[in-house]
Design a protein around this motif. Structure first.
Motif, PDB file in Angstrom:
ATOM      1  N   LEU A  92       0.814  -1.214   0.000  1.00  0.00           N
ATOM      2  CA  LEU A  92       0.000   0.000   0.000  1.00  0.00           C
ATOM      3  C   LEU A  92       0.853   1.271   0.000  1.00  0.00           C
ATOM      4  CD1 LEU A  92      -2.628  -1.196   2.608  1.00  0.00           C
ATOM      5  CD2 LEU A  92      -3.066  -0.763   0.181  1.00  0.00           C
ATOM      6  N   ASP A  93       2.123   1.131   0.358  1.00  0.00           N
ATOM      7  CA  ASP A  93       3.063   2.255   0.346  1.00  0.00           C
ATOM      8  C   ASP A  93       2.484   3.473   1.071  1.00  0.00           C
ATOM      9  OD1 ASP A  93       5.413   3.601  -0.222  1.00  0.00           O
ATOM     10  OD2 ASP A  93       4.764   4.253  -2.206  1.00  0.00           O
ATOM     11  N   ALA A  94       1.986   3.252   2.272  1.00  0.00           N
ATOM     12  CA  ALA A  94       1.368   4.331   3.045  1.00  0.00           C
ATOM     13  C   ALA A  94       2.438   5.324   3.515  1.00  0.00           C
ATOM     14  CB  ALA A  94       0.625   3.755   4.248  1.00  0.00           C
ATOM     15  N   ARG A  95       2.241   6.600   3.178  1.00  0.00           N
ATOM     16  CA  ARG A  95       3.198   7.658   3.527  1.00  0.00           C
ATOM     17  C   ARG A  95       2.471   8.777   4.264  1.00  0.00           C
ATOM     18  NH1 ARG A  95       7.297   8.173  -1.623  1.00  0.00           N
ATOM     19  NH2 ARG A  95       7.150   6.005  -2.334  1.00  0.00           N
ATOM     20  N   ILE A  96       3.064   9.217   5.340  1.00  0.00           N
ATOM     21  CA  ILE A  96       2.450  10.266   6.149  1.00  0.00           C
ATOM     22  C   ILE A  96       3.467  11.380   6.364  1.00  0.00           C
ATOM     23  CG2 ILE A  96       1.412  10.838   8.372  1.00  0.00           C
ATOM     24  CD1 ILE A  96       0.480   7.913   8.555  1.00  0.00           C
ATOM     25  N   ASP A  97       3.156  12.565   5.850  1.00  0.00           N
ATOM     26  CA  ASP A  97       3.989  13.751   6.047  1.00  0.00           C
ATOM     27  C   ASP A  97       3.275  14.669   7.036  1.00  0.00           C
ATOM     28  OD1 ASP A  97       5.467  12.595   4.075  1.00  0.00           O
ATOM     29  OD2 ASP A  97       5.120  14.152   2.566  1.00  0.00           O
ATOM     30  N   ALA A  98       3.843  14.827   8.198  1.00  0.00           N
ATOM     31  CA  ALA A  98       3.204  15.616   9.247  1.00  0.00           C
ATOM     32  C   ALA A  98       3.133  17.092   8.853  1.00  0.00           C
ATOM     33  CB  ALA A  98       3.974  15.458  10.552  1.00  0.00           C
ATOM     34  N   ALA A  99       2.094  17.787   9.344  1.00  0.00           N
ATOM     35  CA  ALA A  99       2.006  19.237   9.145  1.00  0.00           C
ATOM     36  C   ALA A  99       3.259  19.893   9.729  1.00  0.00           C
ATOM     37  CB  ALA A  99       0.755  19.776   9.812  1.00  0.00           C
ATOM     38  N   ASP A 100       3.789  20.865   9.011  1.00  0.00           N
ATOM     39  CA  ASP A 100       5.084  21.437   9.390  1.00  0.00           C
ATOM     40  C   ASP A 100       5.081  22.937   9.136  1.00  0.00           C
ATOM     41  OD1 ASP A 100       7.696  21.994   9.944  1.00  0.00           O
ATOM     42  OD2 ASP A 100       8.547  20.599   8.470  1.00  0.00           O
TER      43      ASP A 100
END
Length: 502
Positions: A92-100
């Motif tokens: 699924l290649d789940a990627r999470i980029d946090a708010a910054d």
């Protein structure tokens, strides 16, 4: 292609597409454990009915009991492999980029990306692999693993086997609690085209000839909304043997060559169609003797037998061709062709001069031995003579290395999906790292594979969610991670250090 389908048949196909469309969302939303269990249920069901299915396959295709048993085992193993892929969730290649707020290019919102199922897939079954590239074969397994309903267009060469296998697959999926319409089976050339053109179908897959594959690929591309089409078509799988390899194990190379050409009467997409050997190789007698020991094998159907006979005759009639093993092609009372191995020999110069007659694939137990001179530029021959292939093979001596050999390998890697050493290309291992694809005309899409766990990526597309509330995120992207899949994180502040490791 002009359709002559009746209104009643069109209505039936519309119902098939509607059921697949209705199943798409709930099937894609099934938890990994549930979908994996469904794939294993299919594998177990096929294994439990092996004797019945193999008998049907033998009657309809002429393939041997041993070959079909092995292929059915491969099909079940493939389904179980994809079950583990689904359960792991890494695909699924789940990627999470946090708010910054301190992002180097200005404030970055919360962005999350995951691969999601395309939707209904139509899979066109192959004639030469009635299990592994047919109803429950690799394309079906990959699409089901991805979360896509499958509409399987059965092959006319084994319709009873196809229908019975489909019945078992559908029952297993239903028993595992999968949505109605997750798997359906149709027959008929026009029916397959009509389903491929239906706007509810989101992708197509195919294993077969170049003309048929190109026709279907063009149909998929010509739709008002084009869809991806993954076709595995033609391949001649060149093999290159060095003098050092022949000096070390010439007899074994000759025996392996004939066995690879003879397997399943040469009706394999990875059969070595051209084997390049140094002039004066001394293998002619060993090749001829090995070929003489091969028993006749029935070809898949009368159409393939007729095509093989015509291709064989054209090669025999080509100037500069010498026969090492003539082989035979005999027709029985039912019009079925029974063939033994044919091996012919040409010089590299003859192959160049007669390329229009010789380079086309011969689907059946025939191969061409090409003798090259000592100063031959093998890498140059590849670039000059061959289009894309599924495989390319090199036989070398122990520890052999040279600039010329490295250049040959480099060029072959640009012409084939799999480069192998000191073996034969027939027999494609069902294993995670396998690549079964190649540039046109080996496939219609060189960015994918139809064997190996990467095959699942063909039936997925990426979707990003920006500043999305947790309750509205798909399960793989939620902080709670209810599916327990791997998630890749890019935390706040990280962008300030990008490039520092270099």
């Amino acid at each position: 292609m002009t359709s002559t389908l009746s209104e009643a048949r069109r209505a039936e196909l519309d119902s098939v597409a509607a059921r697949a469309d209705a199943a798409a969302a709930p099937y894609a939303a099934t938890a990994p454990g549930e979908r994996a269990a469904a794939l294993v249920a299919v594998a177990d069901t096929l294994a439990a009915h092996a004797a019945e299915l193999v008998a049907l396959g033998m009657a309809e295709t002429g393939l041997t009991e041993a070959r079909l048993n092995g292929e059915l085992t491969r099909t079940a193993v493939q389904l179980r492999l994809f079950a583990d892929v689904v359960r792991d969730g890494g695909y699924l290649d789940a990627r999470i980029d946090a708010a910054d707020g301190d992002f180097v290019l200005g404030a970055r919102p919360d962005v999350r990306r995951v691969l999601t199922a395309l939707g209904p897939v139509v899979n066109f079954a192959a004639s030469n692999f009635p299990f592994a590239f047919s109803v429950a074969g690799g394309d079906t397994a990959a699409a089901l693993a991805a979360g896509c309903p499958v509409i399987l267009k059965g092959h006319s060469g084994h319709p009873r086997l196809g229908a019975r296998t489909a019945e078992l697959v559908a029952a297993a999926l239903d028993g595992a609690g999968m949505p109605d319409g997750t798997f359906q089976f149709i027959l008929g050339q026009q029916e397959g085209v009509a389903i491929l053109q239906d706007p509810r179908v989101r992708a197509g897959s195919f294993t077969g000839s170049i003309p048929a594959g190109r026709l279907l690929a063009d149909i998929a591309a010509a739709r008002p909304a084009p869809i991806p089409f993954f076709g595995e078509l033609g391949s001649v799988n060149p093999v290159f043997v060095t003098p050092a390899a022949i000096a070390e194990r010439g007899a074994a190379i000759a025996a392996g060559y004939v066995a690879s050409v003879a397997g399943s009467a040469g009706q394999l997409c990875t059969k070595p169609g051209f084997v390049f050997v140094p002039a004066g190789h001394g293998l002619a007698a060993a090749i001829s003797d090995a070929a003489e020991s091969v028993a006749p094998h029935r070809l898949l159907n009368p159409r393939i037998a007729a095509g093989f006979g015509a291709r064989r005759a054209e090669i025999f009639q080509t100037p500069g061709v010498s026969v090492l093993a003539e082989g035979e092609l005999n027709e029985d009372q039912d019009g079925q062709g029974w063939a033994t191995v044919t091996i012919v020999s040409v010089s590299a110069e003859t192959l160049r001069a007669q390329r229009e007659r010789l380079l086309e694939e011969a689907f059946g137990p025939l191969s061409i031995l090409v003798e090259y001179p000592a100063d031959a530029d093998l890498a140059g021959l590849v670039a000059e003579l061959f289009e894309g292939n599924l495989t390319a093979t090199v036989h070398i001596g122990a520890g052999e290395d040279s600039a010329e050999l490295r250049e040959l390998v480099r060029v072959l890697s640009g012409h084939a999906g799999r480069v192998l050493f000191d073996g034969w290309p027939t027999g494609v291992a069902v294993t995670p790292a396998m690549q079964h694809g190649g540039p046109w005309p080996a496939t219609t899409n060189d960015s994918s594979t139809s064997v190996g766990t990467a095959a699942i990526s063909r039936f997925l597309r990426g979707v990003a969610y920006q500043s999305t509330p947790q309750a509205l995120l798909p399960a793989p992207l939620q902080d709670a991670n209810p599916w327990n899949v791997p998630q890749s994180f890019a935390p706040a502040g990280q962008s300030r250090s990008w490039g520092s490791a270099s």
